[in-house]
Structures are given as C-alpha cells and as structure tokens.
Design an enzyme around this catalytic site. Structure first.
Site, mmCIF file in Angstrom:
data_model
loop_
_atom_site.group_PDB
_atom_site.id
_atom_site.type_symbol
_atom_site.label_atom_id
_atom_site.label_comp_id
_atom_site.label_asym_id
_atom_site.label_seq_id
_atom_site.Cartn_x
_atom_site.Cartn_y
_atom_site.Cartn_z
ATOM 1 N N GLY A 12 4.925 -3.110 2.490
ATOM 2 C CA GLY A 12 4.631 -1.881 2.418
ATOM 3 C C GLY A 12 3.754 -1.390 3.642
ATOM 4 O O GLY A 12 2.619 -1.893 3.733
ATOM 5 N N ASP A 37 8.427 -3.305 6.142
ATOM 6 C CA ASP A 37 8.800 -2.213 5.409
ATOM 7 C C ASP A 37 10.167 -1.880 5.586
ATOM 8 O O ASP A 37 10.716 -2.062 6.594
ATOM 9 C CB ASP A 37 8.164 -1.115 5.932
ATOM 10 C CG ASP A 37 7.812 0.064 5.059
ATOM 11 O OD1 ASP A 37 6.562 0.364 4.522
ATOM 12 O OD2 ASP A 37 8.829 0.849 4.448
ATOM 13 N N PRO A 95 4.958 4.823 -8.592
ATOM 14 C CA PRO A 95 4.947 5.998 -8.942
ATOM 15 C C PRO A 95 5.063 6.458 -10.329
ATOM 16 O O PRO A 95 5.530 5.452 -11.065
ATOM 17 C CB PRO A 95 5.880 6.795 -8.233
ATOM 18 C CG PRO A 95 6.895 5.837 -7.756
ATOM 19 C CD PRO A 95 6.375 4.520 -7.907
ATOM 20 N N LEU A 219 -7.597 1.319 -12.277
ATOM 21 C CA LEU A 219 -7.148 2.586 -12.953
ATOM 22 C C LEU A 219 -8.424 3.224 -13.371
ATOM 23 O O LEU A 219 -8.410 4.318 -13.220
ATOM 24 C CB LEU A 219 -6.286 2.149 -14.022
ATOM 25 C CG LEU A 219 -4.749 1.716 -13.689
ATOM 26 C CD1 LEU A 219 -3.961 1.517 -15.105
ATOM 27 C CD2 LEU A 219 -4.098 2.812 -12.904
ATOM 28 N N ALA A 220 -9.260 2.197 -13.952
ATOM 29 C CA ALA A 220 -10.668 2.918 -14.667
ATOM 30 C C ALA A 220 -11.407 3.622 -13.507
ATOM 31 O O ALA A 220 -11.697 4.811 -13.575
ATOM 32 C CB ALA A 220 -11.316 2.106 -15.354
ATOM 33 N N ASN A 222 -10.476 4.988 -10.622
ATOM 34 C CA ASN A 222 -9.900 6.326 -10.304
ATOM 35 C C ASN A 222 -10.074 7.282 -11.423
ATOM 36 O O ASN A 222 -10.269 8.292 -11.122
ATOM 37 C CB ASN A 222 -8.227 6.221 -9.758
ATOM 38 C CG ASN A 222 -8.167 5.821 -8.364
ATOM 39 O OD1 ASN A 222 -9.240 5.692 -7.659
ATOM 40 N ND2 ASN A 222 -6.971 5.749 -7.814
ATOM 41 N N CYS A 274 -2.748 9.493 -6.086
ATOM 42 C CA CYS A 274 -3.119 8.643 -7.014
ATOM 43 C C CYS A 274 -3.829 9.075 -8.037
ATOM 44 O O CYS A 274 -3.457 8.474 -9.199
ATOM 45 C CB CYS A 274 -4.055 7.337 -6.094
ATOM 46 S SG CYS A 274 -3.059 6.447 -5.122
HETATM 47 P P1 NAD Z 1 3.067 4.788 0.805
HETATM 48 O O1 NAD Z 1 4.128 5.399 0.082
HETATM 49 O O2 NAD Z 1 2.436 5.488 1.722
HETATM 50 O O3 NAD Z 1 3.620 3.309 1.288
HETATM 51 C C1 NAD Z 1 4.335 2.723 0.500
HETATM 52 C C2 NAD Z 1 5.366 2.070 1.540
HETATM 53 O O4 NAD Z 1 6.114 0.935 0.915
HETATM 54 C C3 NAD Z 1 6.184 2.868 2.019
HETATM 55 O O5 NAD Z 1 6.322 2.944 3.678
HETATM 56 C C4 NAD Z 1 7.757 2.194 1.557
HETATM 57 O O6 NAD Z 1 8.882 2.465 2.449
HETATM 58 C C5 NAD Z 1 7.461 1.152 1.440
HETATM 59 N N1 NAD Z 1 8.316 0.305 0.426
HETATM 60 C C6 NAD Z 1 8.568 0.750 -0.756
HETATM 61 N N2 NAD Z 1 9.455 -0.167 -1.439
HETATM 62 C C7 NAD Z 1 9.532 -1.150 -0.736
HETATM 63 C C8 NAD Z 1 10.296 -2.297 -0.761
HETATM 64 N N3 NAD Z 1 10.796 -2.787 -1.713
HETATM 65 N N4 NAD Z 1 10.309 -3.268 0.326
HETATM 66 C C9 NAD Z 1 9.419 -2.760 1.431
HETATM 67 N N5 NAD Z 1 8.985 -1.655 1.616
HETATM 68 C C10 NAD Z 1 8.971 -1.076 0.697
HETATM 69 O O7 NAD Z 1 2.060 4.425 -0.501
HETATM 70 P P2 NAD Z 1 0.473 3.964 -0.042
HETATM 71 O O8 NAD Z 1 -0.343 5.375 -0.329
HETATM 72 O O9 NAD Z 1 0.244 3.103 1.139
HETATM 73 O O10 NAD Z 1 0.140 3.358 -1.570
HETATM 74 C C11 NAD Z 1 0.476 2.030 -2.056
HETATM 75 C C12 NAD Z 1 -0.242 1.546 -3.059
HETATM 76 O O11 NAD Z 1 -1.718 1.472 -2.751
HETATM 77 C C13 NAD Z 1 -0.054 2.447 -4.354
HETATM 78 O O12 NAD Z 1 0.150 1.529 -5.404
HETATM 79 C C14 NAD Z 1 -1.341 3.300 -4.369
HETATM 80 O O13 NAD Z 1 -1.475 3.762 -5.751
HETATM 81 C C15 NAD Z 1 -2.595 2.112 -3.757
HETATM 82 N N6 NAD Z 1 -3.305 3.045 -3.299
HETATM 83 C C16 NAD Z 1 -3.190 3.930 -2.345
HETATM 84 C C17 NAD Z 1 -4.500 4.551 -1.751
HETATM 85 C C18 NAD Z 1 -4.252 5.781 -0.915
HETATM 86 O O14 NAD Z 1 -5.116 6.146 -0.241
HETATM 87 N N7 NAD Z 1 -3.424 6.237 -0.402
HETATM 88 C C19 NAD Z 1 -5.654 3.871 -1.910
HETATM 89 C C20 NAD Z 1 -5.901 2.942 -3.055
HETATM 90 C C21 NAD Z 1 -4.695 2.278 -3.467
HETATM 91 C C1 UGA Z 2 -9.068 8.096 -4.146
HETATM 92 C C2 UGA Z 2 -10.366 7.371 -4.519
HETATM 93 O O1 UGA Z 2 -11.422 7.969 -4.075
HETATM 94 C C3 UGA Z 2 -10.067 5.851 -3.812
HETATM 95 O O2 UGA Z 2 -11.391 5.199 -4.010
HETATM 96 C C4 UGA Z 2 -8.947 5.313 -4.184
HETATM 97 O O3 UGA Z 2 -8.666 4.168 -3.564
HETATM 98 C C5 UGA Z 2 -7.783 6.347 -3.909
HETATM 99 O O4 UGA Z 2 -7.927 7.472 -4.544
HETATM 100 C C6 UGA Z 2 -6.228 5.822 -4.417
HETATM 101 O O5 UGA Z 2 -6.414 4.984 -5.353
HETATM 102 O O6 UGA Z 2 -5.438 6.247 -3.883
HETATM 103 P P1 UGA Z 2 -8.364 9.721 -2.093
HETATM 104 O O7 UGA Z 2 -7.560 10.135 -3.310
HETATM 105 O O8 UGA Z 2 -7.765 9.138 -0.867
HETATM 106 O O9 UGA Z 2 -9.133 8.380 -2.893
HETATM 107 O O10 UGA Z 2 -9.358 10.642 -1.867
HETATM 108 P P2 UGA Z 2 -10.658 11.287 -2.517
HETATM 109 O O11 UGA Z 2 -11.835 11.406 -1.561
HETATM 110 O O12 UGA Z 2 -11.032 10.339 -3.859
HETATM 111 O O13 UGA Z 2 -10.268 12.779 -2.808
HETATM 112 C C7 UGA Z 2 -9.212 12.977 -3.970
HETATM 113 C C8 UGA Z 2 -9.103 14.595 -4.352
HETATM 114 O O14 UGA Z 2 -10.354 14.820 -4.906
HETATM 115 C C9 UGA Z 2 -9.162 15.189 -3.112
HETATM 116 O O15 UGA Z 2 -8.245 16.392 -3.232
HETATM 117 C C10 UGA Z 2 -10.651 15.956 -2.913
HETATM 118 O O16 UGA Z 2 -10.500 16.787 -2.057
HETATM 119 C C11 UGA Z 2 -11.063 16.166 -4.364
HETATM 120 N N1 UGA Z 2 -12.291 15.904 -4.800
HETATM 121 C C12 UGA Z 2 -13.077 14.891 -4.372
HETATM 122 C C13 UGA Z 2 -12.985 17.126 -5.165
HETATM 123 O O17 UGA Z 2 -12.258 18.122 -5.494
HETATM 124 N N2 UGA Z 2 -14.346 17.047 -5.374
HETATM 125 C C14 UGA Z 2 -15.027 15.838 -4.952
HETATM 126 O O18 UGA Z 2 -16.209 16.168 -5.157
HETATM 127 C C15 UGA Z 2 -14.493 14.816 -4.434
#
Ligand code: NAD
Ligand code: UGA
Length: 454
Positions: A12, A37, A95, A219-220, A222, A274
């Site tokens: 990923g 990926d 998702p 989960l908690a 977020n 998320c």
């Molecule tokens: P993303 O969609 O940006 O990236 C996921 C990647 O995985 C994609 O490039 C996709 O092509 C690849 N993929 C999917 N299935 C695959 C497979 N079977 N083999 C190889 N590649 C594969 O997703 P993301 O935003 O990086 O999120 C990944 C995880 O991290 C999610 O569970 C999300 O909840 C968590 N997370 C995301 C954030 C964030 O800020 N985006 C922050 C914390 C946690």
């Molecule tokens: C959030 C969490 O902050 C991260 O800790 C977590 O790892 C991540 O989700 C995840 O699991 O994906 P992110 O979604 O990237 O991060 O960004 P945030 O800064 O949390 O903002 C989320 C949304 O809330 C944005 O649309 C932001 O504009 C909104 N927000 C945030 C508000 O409207 N008000 C605030 O005070 C803060």
C-alpha cells in the site's frame, strides 16, 4: 528469542504507506524498506519527480531516501521483497462496505485479506505482519486465519500498529508523534517493532497494548476527534441565531485544561477518508455486539456532520438562485496542505448546488480538476469549470463559498475582487478564514459559520 527488523516491506503506497515508509527509511538508514502497490501508475509517480501525495516536507524525505534504502515497486515484482522481509506492513484501505452484510457501516476487509493472502503465499521463515491500516477490532483474527494457510509453512506474528498522522502535517506527525501504538501478543515481535521506532521516538511515547486494545484505540481516537468537531459545529449553529461568536466560545472552552484548545474549530463539516468510515465502523461494531445506545451516540456525531454540510449548502443555494445562479467555490480539498478530497465537504456542497441548477466556478491550489470532475453529478447540466486563480473563479459570481482553509484565502484583497464579482455578491465562509471586515468594507456581504453577526 530477540528479533530484529532489518528488511521491511509495506503493501500500500497511499497517503499512509508512502510517507510512513519514507520517514522510517529516513530515520533508520540500517533498514531496507520496499513499498509495494497494485496501482502501477501510483508506483511510477512515487519514482518520479511528481509524487502522488502532496504533503509539506515529503519531497525532501523521499529525495534523501529513495534509491538509498527506500524503493517503490509494483506488486507483480513484490514477491521477493515479501520473502526477504522480517516485517510486512499492511497499509491498504478498509473502506465502508457497499454491499452484503453490514453494507453502509461495516469495514470492507477484502483489500486487507488480499494482502494477507499475498503475504501467506510469498513470505518465508518468520515474518511479523503489521496492521498499519485502520481495522475493526478483532480484524487480526481474520489475518491470522489467512496466514495460517501459508504453503511454505511460514511462521507469523501479527501486530496492530495503527497510524495517527493527519494529512497536511503527515511528515511532522511522523517525525514527532504524540505516541506510537503497538498492540500484540508476542513480546519479542512487539519489541522488534518498538526498536524500529526507537531510532527516533522516545520510549515513553511508544505505547504497548494488547492487540484488541490497539485496534479499538485507533477507531476510538478518530471518533473522539470527530465528536469534538461535531460538538463545536452544533454550537456554531446556536451562535448564529443568538449573536454569539463560535471562535470566542471555542477559546473559552479550550482554555479549560480539561478540554484543551485543539479540534474546536467550527467548519462546514469534517471531511477526509477516515472520520466517517471509522465512525460508521464503530457504530457497526456496537450494533454487532448489541450495544444500541453507544451505536446511536456515535451515529449522531456523523449525522450532525451531514446536517452541518446540508444547512450550509441550502443557505448558499438559496442565495445563489436569487443572485444570478453563478457560484465560485474556493477550496475543494478536505483541509489545507493536501491534495486529498476524499469525503471533502466540497463534494456534497457542489453536488447540492448543481442539483439546484446553480453553475459552479471551482478553484483549489492542489486538487486535480480531472479527478474532482469524477465526483461531481451534474444532472441539471448547470455546468462547472475549474480556474487556477481566485480572480478568475469569482468573476461574475453572485455567491462565493470558502470551503477549505488554504492560507491564500485569508489574504484575499476584497477591494480588488469586488470589482470582478456580481454586484450583490456574498461570501459564505465555511472556515472562518477570510478577512470579513475587508470584504464588508468592499461591499461584499458575508456569512461566516458560527458568527452571530451573519
Ligand atoms: P490510500 O487509498 O491512499 O492507499 C491505499 C493503497 O493501497 C492504494 O494505493 C491501493 O492501490 C493500494 N492497494 C489496495 N489493495 C492492495 C493490494 N491488495 N495490494 C497492493 N496494494 C493495494 O489509503 P490511505 O489513505 O493510505 O489509508 C490506508 C489506511 O490507513 C486506511 O486503513 C486508513 O484508514 C488508514 N489511515 C489513513 C490516514 C490518512 O491520513 N489518509 C491516517 C491514518 C490512518
Ligand atoms: C484524522 C486524524 O486527525 C488523524 O489522527 C488520523 O490518523 C486520521 O484522521 C486518519 O485516521 O485518517 P485527517 O483526517 O487527515 O486526520 O485530518 P484532520 O486534521 O483530523 O481533519 C479532519 C477533518 O476535520 C478536516 O475536514 C478538517 O477540516 C476538520 N476539522 C478538524 C474541523 O472542521 N475542525 C477542527 O477543529 C479540526
């Protein structure tokens, strides 16, 4: 037996996998890191001068590490990297399910399961498999079951190491995390991963828990953050009708050390890939275990967010329809400093306006117009176009919506812009960012979310 991690593979290469592995490679020159990926265009972009993820500071980290101890390869070439790995991170999406049991709430683990099958097929010897993706609690059971089918008799430990980075500040969050969480059953595996982070994270910030606590904590966490945003947004609506100012109320609340100042910024609603997905996953888990009231509690956090977006869209549409039907939308990303627009409030708001027959002039510093087009539904054929400059976007617009808090919008010169907009133009500031005094002085009326003067 003490274990050491010297070879890492990560499946990923998204917003988490790419930046996280780049920082691990940067901080651990003794460790080889391979990111894999299925999406070959994404891998090509990671290997190019134009990275697929925009994050302040990311280019520099990748420049230092790529070709040294960090590489990005397509999955079809990934078998050897998994075979050689001491640890494999799973960093793909889980998702919300769109069909089958739990559709609309439960997490779709099919991508994670595909990764587990790939690891089972190619891993050799002992491998630590690390959940980096956000998973429903007890997902590790599913992964373990799949790994147990390994045809080469691979031996596995499964850890949960959820990521807490926020987009827009990912590199800072990775380099100086509040905490790193490692949940697991085998202490040797937990300590091997802790040793990787210990290259730059102080030991007291590395929290060790059981597997299920780690999965649930993510989960908690977020859900708690989303709940704060919905709470302040609920107060914002009350401010608007009573004459109070939500930023003043937030300041008072935040100066109580038990509450703290962060995540109290009223907005047009939270977005991002998320919060919604993880809230719904939590709701599903509560329902699954028969916990009706907790399920309803977490559902209400999401419902309030939908309501906040809807009321903003309805207000803007009502104004637009009476004032020429042309709306400029400034900001499409779900927050500033990212090119990510997944679940961005801008999507629902633009689609609401299009459904009302309003035509849109869209502008964002980083969002790819071609990709954003794909989430727009224009059944009324009201039409939409993208503009690079704010000046072009606001031309002849009767309503101007500010949906992302890009710094650029804080410094707009309303005396100049007001010469370009329609004469009765009004700004709907969903981020409390624009210079509203300047706008009003230039003859542009304003609605600012949470402002009792609206
Ligand atoms: P993303 O969609 O940006 O990236 C996921 C990647 O995985 C994609 O490039 C996709 O092509 C690849 N993929 C999917 N299935 C695959 C497979 N079977 N083999 C190889 N590649 C594969 O997703 P993301 O935003 O990086 O999120 C990944 C995880 O991290 C999610 O569970 C999300 O909840 C968590 N997370 C995301 C954030 C964030 O800020 N985006 C922050 C914390 C946690
Ligand atoms: C959030 C969490 O902050 C991260 O800790 C977590 O790892 C991540 O989700 C995840 O699991 O994906 P992110 O979604 O990237 O991060 O960004 P945030 O800064 O949390 O903002 C989320 C949304 O809330 C944005 O649309 C932001 O504009 C909104 N927000 C945030 C508000 O409207 N008000 C605030 O005070 C803060």
């Amino acid at each position: 037996m003490k274990r050491r991690i010297l070879n890492i593979a990560c499946i990923g290469a998204g917003y988490v996998g790419g930046p996280t592995m780049a920082v691990i490679a940067d901080r651990c020159p003794d460790i080889s890191v391979t990111v894999i990926d299925l999406n070959e265009a994404r891998i090509a972009a990671w290997n190019s001068g134009s990275l697929p993820v925009y994050e302040p500071g990311l280019d520099d980290v990748v420049r230092r590490t790529r070709g040294r101890n960090l590489r990005f390869i397509p999955q079809r070439d990934g078998a050897a990297a998994v075979a050689a790995a001491d640890a494999v991170f799973i960093s793909v999406t889980a998702p919300t399910k769109t069909q089958g049991s739990g559709a609309g709430k439960a997490s779709d683990l099919s991508y994670v399961e595909a990764c587990a099958r790939y690891i089972a097929e190619h891993a050799t010897g002992h491998t630590i498999v690390i959940e980096k993706s956000t998973m429903p609690v007890r997902a590790a059971d599913t992964i373990k079951r799949i790994l147990a089918t390994s045809p080469h008799g691979g031996i596995f430990d499964v850890l949960s190491n959820p990521e807490f980075l926020a987009e827009g500040t990912a590199i800072r969050d990775l380099e100086k995390p509040d905490r790193v969480l490692i949940g697991g059953e085998a202490p040797e595996a937990v300590e091997a991963l802790a040793e990787v982070y210990a290259h730059w994270v102080p030991d007291q910030a590395i929290l060790r828990t059981g597997l299920w606590s780690a999965e649930l904590s993510k989960l908690a966490a977020n859900a708690f953050l989303a709940q704060r945003v919905s709470s302040i947004n609920a107060i914002s609506a009350l401010c608007e009708v009573t004459g109070a100012q939500v930023d003043e109320v937030a300041k008072v609340l935040g100066s109580d050390s038990r509450i703290g100042p962060k995540f109290l910024k009223a907005s047009v609603g939270f977005g991002g890939s998320c919060f919604k997905k993880d809230l719904l996953s939590l709701v599903y888990l509560c329902e699954f275990y028969g916990l009706t009231e907790p399920a309803a509690y977490w559902q209400s956090v999401q419902d309030l967010n939908e309501w906040q977006k809807r009321r903003f869209a309805q207000m803007a549409a009502a104004h637009a329809k009476k004032n020429g039907g042309v709306v400029a939308v400034l900001g499409l990303a779900f927050k500033k400093n990212t090119n990510d627009f997944r679940e961005s409030p801008a999507i629902d708001i633009c689609n609401h306006l299009l459904a009302e027959g309003v035509s849109l002039r869209l502008q964002d510093e980083r969002v790819d117009p071609k990709a954003f087009c794909e989430v727009l539904v224009d059944e009324t054929e009201a039409g939409f176009s993208f503009f690079r400059d704010v000046e072009e976007a606001v031309r002849d617009a009767g309503s101007i919506l500010v949906l992302t808090e890009w710094d650029l919008y804080a410094n707009l010169d309303w005396s100049k812009l007001s010469c370009l907009t329609a004469s009765s133009a009004m700004v709907f500031d969903g981020r409390m960012i624009i210079d509203h005094t300047g706008a009003r002085e230039a003859g542009v009326s304003t609605f600012v979310v949470g402002s009792g003067n609206a």
